[in-house]
Design an enzyme around this catalytic site. Structure first.
Site, PDB file in Angstrom:
ATOM      1  CD  GLU A 170      -3.671   3.890   7.184  1.00 12.61           C
ATOM      2  OE1 GLU A 170      -4.673   3.753   7.897  1.00 12.61           O
ATOM      3  OE2 GLU A 170      -2.594   3.334   7.416  1.00 12.61           O
ATOM      4  CG  ASP A 205      -0.361  -0.559   2.449  1.00  9.73           C
ATOM      5  OD1 ASP A 205       0.884  -0.613   2.517  1.00  9.73           O
ATOM      6  OD2 ASP A 205      -1.094  -0.930   3.368  1.00  9.73           O
TER       7      ASP A 205
HETATM    8  C1  LIG Z   1      -3.333  -1.556   9.366  1.00 14.02           C
HETATM    9  C2  LIG Z   1      -4.142  -0.360   9.690  1.00 14.02           C
HETATM   10  O1  LIG Z   1      -3.818   0.365  10.607  1.00 14.02           O
HETATM   11  N1  LIG Z   1      -5.203  -0.132   8.910  1.00 14.02           N
HETATM   12  C3  LIG Z   1      -6.146   0.918   9.151  1.00 14.02           C
HETATM   13  C4  LIG Z   1      -7.276   0.833   8.167  1.00 14.02           C
HETATM   14  C5  LIG Z   1      -8.291   1.948   8.345  1.00 14.02           C
HETATM   15  C6  LIG Z   1      -9.623   1.690   7.708  1.00 14.02           C
HETATM   16  C7  LIG Z   1     -10.597   2.845   7.878  1.00 14.02           C
HETATM   17  N2  LIG Z   1     -10.016   4.133   7.616  1.00 14.02           N
HETATM   18  C8  LIG Z   1     -11.169   2.842   9.293  1.00 14.02           C
HETATM   19  O2  LIG Z   1     -10.680   3.552  10.167  1.00 14.02           O
HETATM   20  O3  LIG Z   1     -12.146   2.113   9.538  1.00 14.02           O
HETATM   21  C9  LIG Z   1      -6.695   0.809  10.572  1.00 14.02           C
HETATM   22  O4  LIG Z   1      -6.988   1.863  11.169  1.00 14.02           O
HETATM   23  O5  LIG Z   1      -6.828  -0.292  11.127  1.00 14.02           O
END
Ligand SMILES: CC(=O)N[C@@H](CCC[C@H](N)C(=O)O)C(=O)O
Length: 374
Positions: free
Chosen positions: A128, A69
């Site tokens: 993200e 990513d």
């Molecule tokens: C690995 C990681 O930290 N991923 C993010 C993905 C965010 C998805 C979306 N923006 C949300 O907040 O639901 C995470 O915060 O887990």
């Protein structure tokens, strides 16, 4: 690739973090590095701000996919790196600078050491938010080189360098973003009875929704409801006419997200009556759980043993990843890479150890080799 070269790439990328679907400089940088190593066996495609690279195998019977990513976060960096972010209010605080560097290092290794099968490396934007995996999967570029199996990694600040971690089955949660806009009636701070104060409404709302998880969800069915950002009002001596809450919902089962949304909406209706206001709910991006396919985790474990990398069995985590959508459609897995940082993911002082770049590349190319032999 020499360690100094990897370190330079990581540091260059670290300086230019961009938000989802704005990864213009990042895309240009990645493309330039790919052009430098390209041969006649390498094909490159752009998709929005992402990049796809295909390396043709010697005698291919399948396409092996590896995904990284590209986006940064809206966080102001507080490390004292000499190479800290040059983009105000933006930071690679989730290690995507590491993920891209490892992908480039692995790409060069595969170009220099051809394998039997085709390999497709995906540089995916907007992990993200708002989510790049799903739209990338429906693009012509992805469909043309669609992998038969796929894997990805994520840095793990709490694990030592030289280690990796994963597990069969569920690894990451289902997620839904959450945006709430409150509109009431503002006015003079001295005349609260003539207003509908949205600071009070939003503050009280945050307290009230804690009960959704603690009293509305089976304790054996884990869930998280976090409000990460709150905004209201304009000045100290006026009552706020509007407020905005931004957060995220996380669950281990896809169905539980719907239960939480239903309960949240019923609280919203109650607040609209009690505070005589309107509240708009927007769920933003929703990610499907990351569910690892058993046979691939087994293959990975063996590959790590041969590569001399220590494997730990992982626990499930409430993190989310839109890579879950790729694994819903294509068999594969995701793993954590130990980077040993005293500060965690999404922290403004995240400082992963750069020695882990070499381990990451070794883990990725060893896995690609094992997948090609399987
Ligand atoms: C690995 C990681 O930290 N991923 C993010 C993905 C965010 C998805 C979306 N923006 C949300 O907040 O639901 C995470 O915060 O887990």
């Amino acid at each position: 690739m020499k360690f100094e070269t990897l370190q330079q790439i990581r540091r260059d990328l670290h300086q230019i973090p961009e938000l989802g679907f704005q990864e213009v400089k990042t895309q240009a940088y990645v493309l330039e590095k790919i052009q430098d190593m390209a041969t006649e066996r390498v094909e490159v495609a752009k998709w929005r701000t992402g990049v796809l690279v295909k390396v043709s195998g010697k005698n291919p019977s399948k396409v092996i996919g590896y995904r990284c990513d590209m986006d940064g976060l809206p966080i102001t960096e507080k490390t004292n790196y000499t190479f800290c972010s040059t983009h105000e209010g933006r930071m690679h605080a989730c290690g995507h600078d590491f993920h891209m560097t490892i992908a480039l290092g692995a790409l060069q290794h595969i170009i220099e050491h051809p394998i039997q099968d085709d390999v497709v490396i995906l540089f995916q934007p907007a992990e993200e938010g708002p989510g790049g995996a799903l739209p990338m999967m429906s693009s012509e570029e992805f469909k043309r080189w669609k992998p038969d199996c796929i894997f990805a990694l994520h840095i793990a600040p709490e694990l030592p360098v030289g280690t990796v971690s994963s597990k069969p089955g569920l690894l990451f949660a289902n997620t839904s973003e959450l945006f709430l806009d409150f509109v009431g009636k503002g006015g003079h701070a001295a005349y609260p009875h003539l207003t509908k104060d949205m600071s009070v409404a939003a503050g009280s709302f945050i307290s009230q929704i804690q009960e959704i998880i603690s009293r509305g969800i089976d304790p054996l069915d884990s869930a998280v409801l976090t409000i990460g950002k709150m905004e209201s009002g304009h000045v100290q001596n006026a009552i706020a006419e509007t407020a905005r809450l931004e957060g995220t919902i996380r669950t281990l089962r896809p169905e539980t997200i719907d239960i939480i949304k239903e309960k949240l909406e019923s609280i919203v209706r109650g607040f609209e009556i009690n505070f005589d206001c309107t509240i708009t709910v927007d769920y933003g991006a929703n990610y499907y759980q990351v569910y690892n396919h058993d046979a691939y985790v087994h293959l990975f474990k063996n590959a790590m043993k041969i590569a001399g990398i220590t494997f730990h069995e992982a626990n499930k985590a409430m993190t989310g990843e839109d890579f879950g959508y790729m694994l819903k459609d294509i068999p594969g897995f995701m793993f954590w890479l130990g980077v040993d940082s005293p500060f965690g993911l999404h922290n403004n002082q995240l400082q992963p150890k750069e020695e882990s770049l070499v381990v990451g590349i070794n883990a990725v190319v060893s896995t690609i080799g094992a997948l090609s032999k399987s």
